[in-house]
Design an enzyme around this catalytic site. Structure first.
Site, PDB file in Angstrom:
ATOM      1  N   GLY A 166      -0.751 -59.370  29.291  1.00  0.00           N
ATOM      2  CA  GLY A 166       0.574 -58.779  29.398  1.00  0.00           C
ATOM      3  C   GLY A 166       1.692 -59.777  29.675  1.00  0.00           C
ATOM      4  NE  ARG A 292     -13.374 -60.508  27.399  1.00  0.00           N
ATOM      5  CZ  ARG A 292     -12.088 -60.282  27.151  1.00  0.00           C
ATOM      6  NH1 ARG A 292     -11.439 -61.067  26.304  1.00  0.00           N
ATOM      7  NH2 ARG A 292     -11.457 -59.280  27.728  1.00  0.00           N
ATOM      8  NE  ARG A 338     -13.190 -54.062  35.198  1.00  0.00           N
ATOM      9  CZ  ARG A 338     -12.679 -54.951  34.367  1.00  0.00           C
ATOM     10  NH1 ARG A 338     -12.031 -56.007  34.844  1.00  0.00           N
ATOM     11  NH2 ARG A 338     -12.785 -54.795  33.058  1.00  0.00           N
TER      12      ARG A 338
HETATM   13  C1  MV4 Z   1       1.990 -52.318  24.233  1.00  0.00           C
HETATM   14  C2  MV4 Z   1       2.441 -51.276  25.086  1.00  0.00           C
HETATM   15  C3  MV4 Z   1       3.296 -50.334  24.539  1.00  0.00           C
HETATM   16  N1  MV4 Z   1       3.691 -50.426  23.243  1.00  0.00           N
HETATM   17  N2  MV4 Z   1       2.402 -52.357  22.945  1.00  0.00           N
HETATM   18  C4  MV4 Z   1      -0.281 -54.821  27.593  1.00  0.00           C
HETATM   19  C5  MV4 Z   1      -1.195 -55.992  27.442  1.00  0.00           C
HETATM   20  C6  MV4 Z   1      -1.461 -56.172  26.016  1.00  0.00           C
HETATM   21  N3  MV4 Z   1      -2.885 -56.172  25.809  1.00  0.00           N
HETATM   22  C7  MV4 Z   1      -0.794 -55.043  25.304  1.00  0.00           C
HETATM   23  N4  MV4 Z   1      -0.089 -54.298  26.297  1.00  0.00           N
HETATM   24  C8  MV4 Z   1       0.729 -53.269  25.946  1.00  0.00           C
HETATM   25  N5  MV4 Z   1       1.154 -53.268  24.662  1.00  0.00           N
HETATM   26  C9  MV4 Z   1       3.232 -51.414  22.474  1.00  0.00           C
HETATM   27  N6  MV4 Z   1       3.627 -51.487  21.207  1.00  0.00           N
HETATM   28  C10 MV4 Z   1       1.989 -51.249  26.396  1.00  0.00           C
HETATM   29  C11 MV4 Z   1       1.128 -52.261  26.845  1.00  0.00           C
HETATM   30  C12 MV4 Z   1       0.680 -52.130  28.204  1.00  0.00           C
HETATM   31  C13 MV4 Z   1      -0.669 -51.839  28.500  1.00  0.00           C
HETATM   32  C14 MV4 Z   1      -1.631 -51.722  27.511  1.00  0.00           C
HETATM   33  C15 MV4 Z   1      -2.942 -51.433  27.815  1.00  0.00           C
HETATM   34  C16 MV4 Z   1      -3.305 -51.241  29.141  1.00  0.00           C
HETATM   35  C17 MV4 Z   1      -2.380 -51.351  30.142  1.00  0.00           C
HETATM   36  C18 MV4 Z   1      -1.059 -51.654  29.836  1.00  0.00           C
HETATM   37  C19 MV4 Z   1      -0.121 -51.740  30.870  1.00  0.00           C
HETATM   38  C20 MV4 Z   1       1.181 -52.042  30.563  1.00  0.00           C
HETATM   39  C21 MV4 Z   1       1.569 -52.247  29.237  1.00  0.00           C
END
Ligand code: MV4
Length: 449
Positions: A166, A292, A338
């Protein structure tokens, strides 16, 4: 011929997990450890052990030269990287293979592709996975950024191509903020990853994080093992994961799983992989792929009965997958908690000596952990000290059993997240499975301490 001695380039519970699979296959293990981990359980259980450096991970668990030297000295014929550390380092995978050591992981080219989020998205799109609407690749030009954002509609999210966890993400609500936030995202990405490349996506306001487990033999055969719901996170750290997701029907699982497996067949993917989606209003949107084995893999093992580490070792050894898609069935429900050595209210790390330990047990209860009474949790590494994984015939029975297992778990001498999990299981939204990626942090704000 064949793999007969695996060096485990990791520590803690995952090092034990790999050791167990290896020994069940009649394969010897070599533990590597820092000076801080000389008394760790993974070192005690392994057939051989090599010290690879001082406590700091950069000097030990990330020290490529020392790990390769350890493999040569101990005559390991394979390396399993676990998760974290060097597990998604394509260069390390290439070095391992250049030393004629079997790499128990995906092909280096696939690790590299998926490590670049822009490349990963392009590849996923070409393979037929549904994408979040957004820029077609990297965006450097502000006019282009304005045009794309107007087209997909605000709010948009600006992401770093080399990002992870993030970091370097900016949510942009309107056009007047776009230029500033793009510059901020770019410079944060440059500082954190040495790469200022960013891309733009439609911002999804309240999605769930649902990921599919996939597995390939590297020769064009691949299967899916269903999904895990990992929406309960705090600061991009997963807290509790479950399989199946409470919101996905069997038909949807098999349809989306096949989309994922087919993509893996087309790229001749090798080994274990996780395809991450955001899920909102019944639609899946690809965000990333992890090349992974993941921390939460046991929930998939519990509902499918398939040993994922065994499969990893088999395909690294040139063998076929042990099962075809039609042999894979999904039965019951599994949840993983966890357990971290940390304050359950402030989340401050709580390293130190475990004065007393009693693990939960009984039917359908699995504890993956390297801790024992008298063990001192070192302050240098991740605070996760155990995973409690519980199975039930359905979600309700799984949750009842999990509650019972958490009551049994005794870890004294350090603070742990056990009380956090107990409080979490009392929440109506958790009981009903009605939560998104925002739920946990919102709940923590309202919780009295
Ligand atoms: C996003 C999103 C909302 N819209 N993409 C956070 C880490 C990265 N792996 C992708 N993430 C996000 N992408 C779009 N287009 C919100 C997040 C996000 C999030 C995603 C999965 C699990 C927890 C999260 C917590 C905050 C933001």
């Amino acid at each position: 011929m064949g793999i007969s001695r695996i060096l485990i380039a990791n520590r803690g519970e995952i090092a034990l997990r790999i050791h167990r699979a290896a020994h069940e296959m009649g394969i010897e293990t070599v533990a590597v450890h820092s000076t801080a981990d000389a008394d760790a359980m993974h070192v005690r259980l392994a057939d051989h052990a090599v010290c690879i450096g001082p406590p700091a991970a950069g000097d030990s668990y990330l020290n490529v030269a020392n790990i390769i030297s350890a493999a040569e000295i101990a005559q390991a014929d394979a390396i399993h990287p676990g998760y974290g550390f060097l597990s998604e380092n394509a260069k390390f995978a290439e070095i391992v293979e250049a030393h004629d050591i079997a790499w128990i992981g995906p092909k280096p080219e696939h690790i590299r592709t998926m490590g670049d989020k822009v490349e990963a998205k392009r590849t996923a799109g070409a393979l037929g996975l549904p994408l979040v609407p957004g820029s077609d690749g990297a965006v450097s030009d502000f006019d282009e950024a304005r045009r794309i954002s107007a087209e997909i509609g605000y709010p948009v999210i600006i992401k770093a191509a080399s990002g992870g966890g993030g970091r370097g993400m900016k949510v942009c609500e309107s056009e007047d903020q776009l230029e500033t936030l793009m510059q901020q995202a770019g410079s944060e990405a440059k500082a954190a990853f040495g790469d200022a490349t960013v891309y733009i996506e439609k911002y999804l306001g309240n999605p769930r994080h649902i990921e599919f487990q996939v597995f390939g033999d590297g020769r064009g055969n691949a299967v899916h093992l269903g999904e895990r719901d990992c929406s309960l996170q705090r600061r991009h750290q997963k807290v509790l994961e479950e399989a199946p997701s409470p919101v996905i029907s069997h038909e949807e699982r098999m349809r989306m799983g096949e989309v994922c497996a087919s993509a893996m067949r087309d790229m001749a993917y090798r080994g274990a992989g996780t395809i991450e989606f955001l899920w909102e209003n019944g639609e899946f949107y690809f965000i990333e792929m992890n090349t992974r084995l993941q921390v939460e893999h046991p929930v998939t093992e519990m509902i499918t009965g398939i040993d994922l580490v065994r499969e990893q070792i088999r395909v690294a050894d040139g063998k076929d997958l042990s099962c075809k898609q039609d042999d894979i069935t999904f039965t019951g429900h599994a949840i993983e908690c966890r357990i971290n050595a940390e304050d359950p209210f402030t989340f401050a790390p709580s390293p130190g000596k475990i004065s007393y330990y009693h693990a939960a047990g009984g039917m359908h209860v699995r504890v993956d952990s390297g801790i024992y009474a008298g063990y001192s949790i070192p302050p240098y590494y991740d605070s996760m000290i155990a995973k409690l994984i519980v199975y039930g015939r359905d979600r309700e029975r799984c949750m009842m059993r999990l509650k019972r297992a958490l009551e049994e778990m005794v870890i004294e001498g350090v603070k742990t997240s056990v009380p956090l999990h107990q409080a979490l299981l009392e929440q109506d939204d958790v009981k009903s499975g009605d939560y998104s990626i925002k739920w946990l942090e919102e709940w923590l704000k309202t919780r009295e301490s």
